[in-house]
Write an enzyme that holds these catalytic residues in place. Structure first.
Site, PDB file in Angstrom:
ATOM      1  N   GLY A  11       1.029  -1.106  -0.134  1.00  0.00           N
ATOM      2  CA  GLY A  11       0.152   0.127   0.134  1.00  0.00           C
ATOM      3  C   GLY A  11       0.875   1.466  -0.023  1.00  0.00           C
ATOM      4  N   GLY A  13      -0.091   4.523   0.226  1.00  0.00           N
ATOM      5  CA  GLY A  13      -1.168   5.336   0.888  1.00  0.00           C
ATOM      6  C   GLY A  13      -0.070   6.248   1.930  1.00  0.00           C
ATOM      7  N   PHE A  14      -0.804   7.038   2.503  1.00  0.00           N
ATOM      8  CA  PHE A  14      -0.101   7.633   3.542  1.00  0.00           C
ATOM      9  C   PHE A  14       0.855   7.174   4.219  1.00  0.00           C
ATOM     10  CE2 PHE A  14      -3.585  11.112   3.085  1.00  0.00           C
ATOM     11  CZ  PHE A  14      -2.705  12.244   3.008  1.00  0.00           C
ATOM     12  N   GLU A 166     -18.280  17.968   2.563  1.00  0.00           N
ATOM     13  CA  GLU A 166     -17.132  19.005   2.315  1.00  0.00           C
ATOM     14  C   GLU A 166     -18.010  18.456   0.838  1.00  0.00           C
ATOM     15  OE1 GLU A 166     -13.163  19.465   4.987  1.00  0.00           O
ATOM     16  OE2 GLU A 166     -12.970  17.417   3.043  1.00  0.00           O
ATOM     17  N   ASP A 296      -5.640   2.341   7.387  1.00  0.00           N
ATOM     18  CA  ASP A 296      -7.621   2.366   7.235  1.00  0.00           C
ATOM     19  C   ASP A 296      -7.426   0.712   7.846  1.00  0.00           C
ATOM     20  OD1 ASP A 296      -7.885   5.048   6.873  1.00  0.00           O
ATOM     21  OD2 ASP A 296      -7.920   4.785   4.749  1.00  0.00           O
TER      22      ASP A 296
END
Length: 413
Positions: A11, A13-14, A166, A296
């Protein structure tokens, strides 16, 4: 079997990117596996969907991130299975990769909570592909409605958390400013945005003061709130609510929650809430040596035992912290329990307006000051200088001229 690496990170991601970067800087050999060859900045995906910023502002090639860190190899491949006991990752082409330590930061997938029709007809907003698909659908819907010259063009957003709020604010502002300018005032009059959630208030994790500000701001933008109502069914032409209300809509956006993906479900690791792994204070999978789970894919707690939210800041910090513990594992050091530096929460509610609750003490800010804080934080979190410049220029142009930045060509249905 390919080469054996010291660490395999699943992964980009962050969390995965932060872990790989820290480990690579410590001269630890890392294989970073991701189905995409880019890192996507998820907090701004709704702006891509609303044509407020371009794709290049939220996506940075992973090889660009690691071009000066030679101990990190980027592999663009879909990881399809993990053998926790053997410390192996298998990709879609059948190749297996083995590491002394595995880091699972595979993100999540939308949780439709078994709502009839949701998976088939709703548009999730978790990946860059999701954002582009939604933006294209919105453009096509407006073009069709303009051509037909009649009928409502409503959008339903399911989920009153930050993503839902948002997105609702951004789409409502498009209806207010962009649709009359680029289509017609008559079409704008036929467009409405609905926000639905089963909890009684928007931004449920925020304070009552922030919730009240967000509700008022959304109301001013024309967003119709349906709070305290769950979605009973999603259809191609709208949604049915639990109280019997039927909302006709051409597009339904799903911002109603996430769960861990199939790779976690089939990993053999014990799962907790949302299918995620309840990790130890050191961010390890319990009962298995050499497996870290981040972002996550994990349920992470702070030093008081309180569960942390699924935020980019939590993922990023957990990635850096896990890298330190992995370095300790490989060098004979001592692992340390994760200590989260709480930055607070924030959400934009249309241009020039936001809510922010900063730090552990939750200092509350609303309106333009919160909006300025939102801009600074998101610019700082963007993964590269070019991405920051592109986002800043898009915001400046969009907010000053009320013009769309991201353009999609929608062929007629």
């Amino acid at each position: 079997m390919d080469d054996i690496y010291q660490v395999i990170v699943v992964g980009g991601g962050f969390a995965g990117m932060a872990a790989a970067r820290e480990l690579g800087r410590k001269r630890i050999s890392v294989l970073l596996v991701d189905a995409n060859n880019y890192h996507q900045f998820q907090p701004l995906l709704y702006q891509v969907a609303a044509s407020q910023i371009g794709v290049s502002a939220v996506a940075r090639p992973l090889r660009s991130v690691f071009r000066r860190i030679r101990d990190v190899r980027v592999l663009t491949a879909e990881a399809t299975s993990i053998d926790a006991a053997a410390h192996t990752v298998t990709t879609a082409d059948g190749t297996r990769y083995q590491g002394r330590i595995l880091v699972i930061a595979a993100g999540a997938v939308p949780n439709f909570f078994n709502t009839p029709g949701a998976q088939e007809h709703a548009y999730p907003l978790y990946s860059l592909d999701d954002a582009v698909r939604l933006s294209t659908a919105l453009t096509r819907t407006l073009e069709t409605a303009e051509r037909e010259g009649s009928g409502a063009t409503d959008v339903v957003i399911v989920g009153g958390g930050p993503t839902g709020v948002e997105t609702a604010g951004a789409l409502a502002e498009n209806i207010k400013y962009i649709v009359p300018k680029y289509f017609s005032p008559a079409l704008a009059d036929r467009c409405r945005v609905h926000l639905v959630d089963m909890v009684p208030n928007v931004l449920n994790a925020f304070s009552p003061k922030s919730q009240a500000y967000a509700r008022a701001r959304l109301g001013k933008l024309g967003v119709q709130l349906h709070m305290g109502q769950s979605v009973g069914e999603v259809r191609p032409d709208g949604v049915a609510l639990s109280d019997g209300t039927d909302i006709p809509a051409r597009i339904t956006v799903w911002a109603g929650g996430l769960q861990a993906g199939k790779i976690i479900a089939e990993s053999g690791l014990a799962q907790g809430k949302g299918g995620r792994i309840d990790v130890t204070p050191e961010l390890r999978a319990p009962g298995v040596e050499g497996i870290y789970v981040l972002g996550d894919s994990a349920n992470i707690t702070d030093d008081t035992g309180a569960k942390l939210p699924q935020l980019g800041s939590v993922a990023q910090q957990s990635g850096k912290w896990a890298a330190r513990n992995i370095h300790a594992d490989l060098t004979g050091g001592t692992r340390q329990p994760f200590r989260y530096s709480d930055k607070g929460y924030m959400a934009m509610v249309g241009r020039g307006a936001a809510v922010a609750e900063l730090g552990r003490k939750r200092i509350q800010v609303q309106g333009p000051p919160a909006f300025a804080s939102w801009l600074v934080v998101h610019l700082a979190l963007l993964p590269g200088v070019r991405q920051r410049i592109r986002a800043l220029s898009s915001w400046a142009a969009g907010y000053l001229t009320h013009s769309p930045t991201q353009v999609f060509v929608a062929k007629p249905d």
